[in-house]
Write a protein that holds these residues in place. Structure first.
Motif, short mmCIF file in Angstrom:
data_model
loop_
_atom_site.label_atom_id
_atom_site.label_comp_id
_atom_site.label_asym_id
_atom_site.label_seq_id
_atom_site.Cartn_x
_atom_site.Cartn_y
_atom_site.Cartn_z
N ASP A 20 1.02 -1.31 -0.14
CA ASP A 20 0.36 -0.03 0.27
C ASP A 20 0.83 1.41 0.03
N LYS A 79 -0.89 7.21 -2.50
CA LYS A 79 -1.52 6.54 -3.95
C LYS A 79 -3.04 5.84 -3.25
N ASN A 80 -3.30 5.44 -4.38
CA ASN A 80 -4.55 5.73 -4.39
C ASN A 80 -4.55 3.57 -5.10
N ILE A 81 -4.28 3.13 -4.54
CA ILE A 81 -3.45 1.64 -5.21
C ILE A 81 -5.21 0.35 -5.39
N ASN A 82 -5.69 0.53 -6.72
CA ASN A 82 -6.70 -0.83 -6.90
C ASN A 82 -5.57 -1.57 -6.86
N LYS A 83 -6.38 -2.28 -5.79
CA LYS A 83 -5.67 -3.64 -5.10
C LYS A 83 -6.70 -4.45 -6.31
N MET A 137 -4.21 -5.07 -9.16
CA MET A 137 -2.31 -4.83 -8.27
C MET A 137 -1.94 -6.00 -8.59
N GLN A 150 -1.98 -7.33 -12.14
CA GLN A 150 -0.45 -7.18 -12.88
C GLN A 150 0.75 -8.12 -12.20
N SER A 179 1.30 -0.51 -13.40
CA SER A 179 1.23 0.87 -12.99
C SER A 179 0.41 0.81 -11.52
N GLU A 180 0.18 -0.15 -11.00
CA GLU A 180 -0.15 0.22 -9.67
C GLU A 180 1.52 -0.44 -8.59
N LYS A 203 3.64 3.32 -8.99
CA LYS A 203 2.89 3.93 -7.89
C LYS A 203 4.00 4.89 -6.61
#
Length: 258
Positions: free
Chosen positions: A15, A19-23, A26, A29, A236-237, A240
């Motif tokens: 985490d 940043k707003n992590i898109n779980k 994530m 990916q 991308s996640e 970040k």
């Protein structure tokens, strides 16, 4: 006999507070990375994900120079405990290692032939470079150490501004100050701009010595133009958090006991 292992740490605790992590994205990916490694017959091992939010960035925990393993001394208090997982791994495998006393992180160390390049980041000290030099001399290793200076307030580690494609080719960022030192070592030096650097253009990995995996579309295009076997995957996640494929993989060449 030698065999290569890549150490990963599944990002169950990953985490980034700012940043707003898109779980869901994530995990997708990360699983794509795992599938890519497995499909290319890479030997994967997993460290225990028990020491914090950044443990997915396994490259920082250790580094290898020839047959010598070094455990990093993490600068950030939040990450100091992470090295316990790599120490436990080495102990379980009965692998001898040297634990650094001064602050140095694996992302700042790149071994190339008889040279070790060390990034002078905010997380690696000149005292650590001297310690490393003295220990290699103690082991009678004929290895040169080159300190690489770069814009350390913008980039975290050396692997964010420099990486090796193959024995003749490297990618280096405009953010590196003493780029001429690197140009002395390689026949071909691909220089990337600052925008590509901040998008972690140098943070790729090479699989099976000929497949380059990158999360940067511009670098993907650049390397394809150089007739290099390059694959793009969205990561991308993790970008970040300041790291891409190189930061989240720790390759080890281990001597197997008979």
């Amino acid at each position: 006999m030698f065999y290569k292992e890549i150490l990963l740490c599944y990002p169950v605790n990953y985490d980034i507070d700012s940043k707003n992590i898109n779980k869901e994205l994530m995990y997708s990916q990360y699983n794509s990375l795992i599938n890519m490694l497995i499909s290319n017959k890479v030997n994967i091992r997993f460290l225990e994900p028990i020491y914090g939010k950044s443990q997915v960035y396994t490259r920082d925990l250790a580094f290898q120079i020839e047959d010598i393993f070094f455990v990093s001394n993490m600068k950030s208090e939040d990450r100091k405990e992470e090295v316990k997982t790599i120490e436990n791994y080495f102990k379980d495998k009965k692998i001898k290692y040297y634990k650094m006393k001064n602050n140095i992180e694996g992302g700042d160390v790149i071994h190339y032939k008889n040279t070790v390049l060390v990034g002078m980041s905010n997380r690696t000290t000149r005292s650590a470079v001297e310690e490393l030099k003295k220990y290699l001399e103690f082991l009678k290793k004929d290895i040169d150490i080159i300190k690489i200076e770069f814009e350390k307030d913008k980039l975290i580690h050396l692997d964010c501004v420099f990486n090796i494609v193959n024995p003749e080719t490297c990618v280096v960022s405009e953010y590196v100050y003493n780029i001429e030192e690197i140009k002395k070592l390689f026949k071909k030096v691909i220089v990337i701009n600052k925008k590509e650097t901040l998008d972690l253009g140098t943070n790729f990995i090479t699989i099976n010595d000929n497949i380059i995996l990158t999360s940067n579309k511009e670098i993907h295009k650049t390397l394809l133009k150089e007739n290099l076997n390059t694959i793009y995957l969205d990561y991308s996640e993790f970008v970040k958090g300041g790291g891409s494929f190189n930061c989240t993989t720790l390759p080890l060449l281990i001597k197997k006991e008979n």
